[in-house]
Design an enzyme around this catalytic site. Structure first.
Site, PDB file in Angstrom:
ATOM      1  N   PHE A   7       2.240   3.973   8.726  1.00 30.17           N
ATOM      2  CA  PHE A   7       0.800   4.013   8.536  1.00 30.17           C
ATOM      3  C   PHE A   7       0.299   2.587   8.531  1.00 30.17           C
ATOM      4  O   PHE A   7       0.802   1.748   7.775  1.00 30.17           O
ATOM      5  CB  PHE A   7       0.412   4.719   7.227  1.00 30.17           C
ATOM      6  N   ASP A  40       4.091  -5.136   7.840  1.00 34.13           N
ATOM      7  CA  ASP A  40       2.951  -4.559   7.130  1.00 34.13           C
ATOM      8  C   ASP A  40       3.398  -4.338   5.687  1.00 34.13           C
ATOM      9  O   ASP A  40       4.098  -3.382   5.380  1.00 34.13           O
ATOM     10  CB  ASP A  40       2.526  -3.242   7.795  1.00 34.13           C
ATOM     11  N   LYS A  51      -4.160  -3.744  -0.619  1.00 34.50           N
ATOM     12  CA  LYS A  51      -3.975  -2.954  -1.829  1.00 34.50           C
ATOM     13  C   LYS A  51      -3.906  -3.787  -3.125  1.00 34.50           C
ATOM     14  O   LYS A  51      -4.939  -4.138  -3.660  1.00 34.50           O
ATOM     15  CB  LYS A  51      -2.780  -2.031  -1.647  1.00 34.50           C
TER      16      LYS A  51
HETATM   17  C1  LIG Z   1      -3.000   1.699   2.865  1.00 37.87           C
HETATM   18  C2  LIG Z   1      -2.250   1.093   4.002  1.00 37.87           C
HETATM   19  C3  LIG Z   1      -2.909   0.557   5.126  1.00 37.87           C
HETATM   20  C4  LIG Z   1      -4.386   0.697   5.331  1.00 37.87           C
HETATM   21  O1  LIG Z   1      -5.143   0.056   4.372  1.00 37.87           O
HETATM   22  P1  LIG Z   1      -6.730   0.324   4.295  1.00 37.87           P
HETATM   23  O2  LIG Z   1      -7.165  -0.623   3.236  1.00 37.87           O
HETATM   24  O3  LIG Z   1      -6.919   1.761   3.967  1.00 37.87           O
HETATM   25  O4  LIG Z   1      -7.278   0.004   5.626  1.00 37.87           O
HETATM   26  C5  LIG Z   1      -2.150  -0.081   6.084  1.00 37.87           C
HETATM   27  N1  LIG Z   1      -0.815  -0.171   5.977  1.00 37.87           N
HETATM   28  C6  LIG Z   1      -0.145   0.343   4.923  1.00 37.87           C
HETATM   29  C7  LIG Z   1       1.332   0.185   4.857  1.00 37.87           C
HETATM   30  C8  LIG Z   1      -0.836   1.013   3.916  1.00 37.87           C
HETATM   31  O5  LIG Z   1      -0.160   1.550   2.899  1.00 37.87           O
END
Ligand SMILES: *Cc1c(COP(=O)(O)O)cnc(C)c1O
Length: 393
Positions: A129, A214, A243
């Site tokens: 994701f 990421d 986050k």
């Molecule tokens: C939550 C998340 C995202 C996206 O973050 P947003 O602030 O919702 O755009 C991207 N990569 C990872 C691994 C995530 O957990």
């Protein structure tokens, strides 16, 4: 009355009115133990005094000036991130998706600026994701999230997570970068095999591609290390953070080596809100706390307590929770029973958890959680496991 909010979320029937540490209080006055932390965002829990102080002090001074001018807070937070990581330079954004969008643009621009505009594809992984912008949706390649949003942004290839041989087969002269979560979050708290990230580093080097992590969810102490990749002894060229970085205030960062960022010259990328003074004040305070060695050690220790308790739970109730996965305070339970029902029953019993793919419920409490709160969560899990109609053997 019909809601005027666009109905893009399937929301649980609860409204929280107040937060204190690891507790949430709903509009009816019910108290919950928060093991979701706003999806791994509230790393320092709710209403942390240091964050309230940092935010209100800045709110009383200056909120926003734009990136037309120098922003001292950005210099400060970027210097901290660079000192704490492999990185040299930082681009500030507002969300995880945007920080990944920056990684993707940076990779294409890196090669284009070196005379290789044909080197623009990105290798990513199934179950990932990366956000909900068109490019980050294409990067993750999850068909469910892409449905109806075509045509899909081109240039992304996908290998199964953990599968080095397929990754190698998909890499070519057009590959600009490899984009991967060192530990998958939304995908179901998946920790890769030990040599996976090392293998990707070697493949990236062999093909002149950038390695981009990421760490939006797994980074900033959640894994028990400041950055999850430290656990695997692998250093990337680029890393996205969000986050926990703002502890609940929207802020994100794309951290890169000077070489990887060499294509990102004045005018190449921008954000109106990115690195806003309020965001920088909070991020600076968050970093000071989560980067402390004693804080990291406490997360690792509490993670072991939680993991041990969850292992025992799985042993006692394998037909309710069939597997535990994860590291540090990033733990998952794979459900043998319907996942939604487990989440609802836990909430009714006073424990907030977050669903992920692959039938996993995530236990991602604030990093400031205390051992007695972990014990309390384990007791709630035990009572709910006992109450669940188990899957037939
Ligand atoms: C939550 C998340 C995202 C996206 O973050 P947003 O602030 O919702 O755009 C991207 N990569 C990872 C691994 C995530 O957990």
């Amino acid at each position: 009355m019909a809601s005027a909010v666009m109905p893009t979320y399937a929301r649980a029937p609860v409204t929280f009115a107040k937060g204190e540490g690891c507790r949430l209080i709903d509009t009816e006055g019910r108290r919950y133990l928060d093991f979701g932390a706003g999806i791994a965002v509230c790393g320092l829990g709710h209403a942390h005094p240091a964050l309230i102080e940092a935010l209100t002090r800045q709110a009383n001074t200056l909120w926003h000036t734009s990136n037309l001018y120098r922003v001292e807070g950005q210099e400060k937070v970027a210097a901290k991130l660079a000192a704490l990581s492999f990185g040299d330079v930082v681009f500030f954004a507002n969300s995880g998706a945007e920080s990944n969008e920056c990684s993707i643009k940076l990779a294409r621009r890196y090669h284009a600026s070196r005379g290789n505009p044909d080197k623009w594809r990105i290798l990513a992984f199934e179950g990932s994701f990366h956000g909900r912008t068109l490019a980050t949706l294409a990067a993750a390649g999850n068909p469910k999230n892409l449905q109806g949003f075509g045509p899909v942004v081109t240039g992304f290839d996908h290998a199964p997570y953990g599968d080095l041989a397929t990754a190698e087969a998909l890499l070519g002269s057009e590959t600009a970068a490899i984009l991967v979560e060192p530990i998958q979050g939304e995908g179901g708290i998946r920790v890769p095999p030990p040599d996976f990230l090392k293998g990707l580093r070697a493949l990236a080097d062999r093909h002149g591609a950038l390695l981009m992590f990421d760490e939006v969810q797994c980074g900033l102490a959640r894994s028990g290390r400041l950055f999850a990749h430290e656990r695997f002894g692998v250093v990337p060229d680029v890393m996205s953070l969000a986050k926990t970085l703002g502890g609940g205030f929207p802020v994100a960062a794309c951290v890169a080596t000077a070489r990887a960022a060499s294509g990102m010259t004045a005018g190449s990328h921008a954000s109106t809100f990115g690195g806003n003074l309020l965001a920088m004040a909070v991020a600076s305070a968050v970093l000071d706390i989560v980067a402390e060695p004693s804080f990291l050690a406490s997360v690792a220790r509490k993670g072991e307590t939680l993991a041990g308790g969850l292992d025992a739970l799985v042993n006692r109730h394998p037909r309710v929770f069939e597997q535990r996965r994860g590291v540090g305070l990033m733990q998952g339970l794979r459900c043998a029973v319907p996942q939604d029902e487990a989440v609802d029953r836990l909430r009714d019993a006073g424990l907030i958890v977050v669903p992920a793919q692959d039938k996993v419920i995530r236990l991602i409490p604030p990093l400031i959680v205390e051992e007695p709160e972990i014990d309390e969560a384990l007791l709630i899990l035990e009572s709910v496991a006992r109450s669940m109609p188990a899957k037939a053997a």
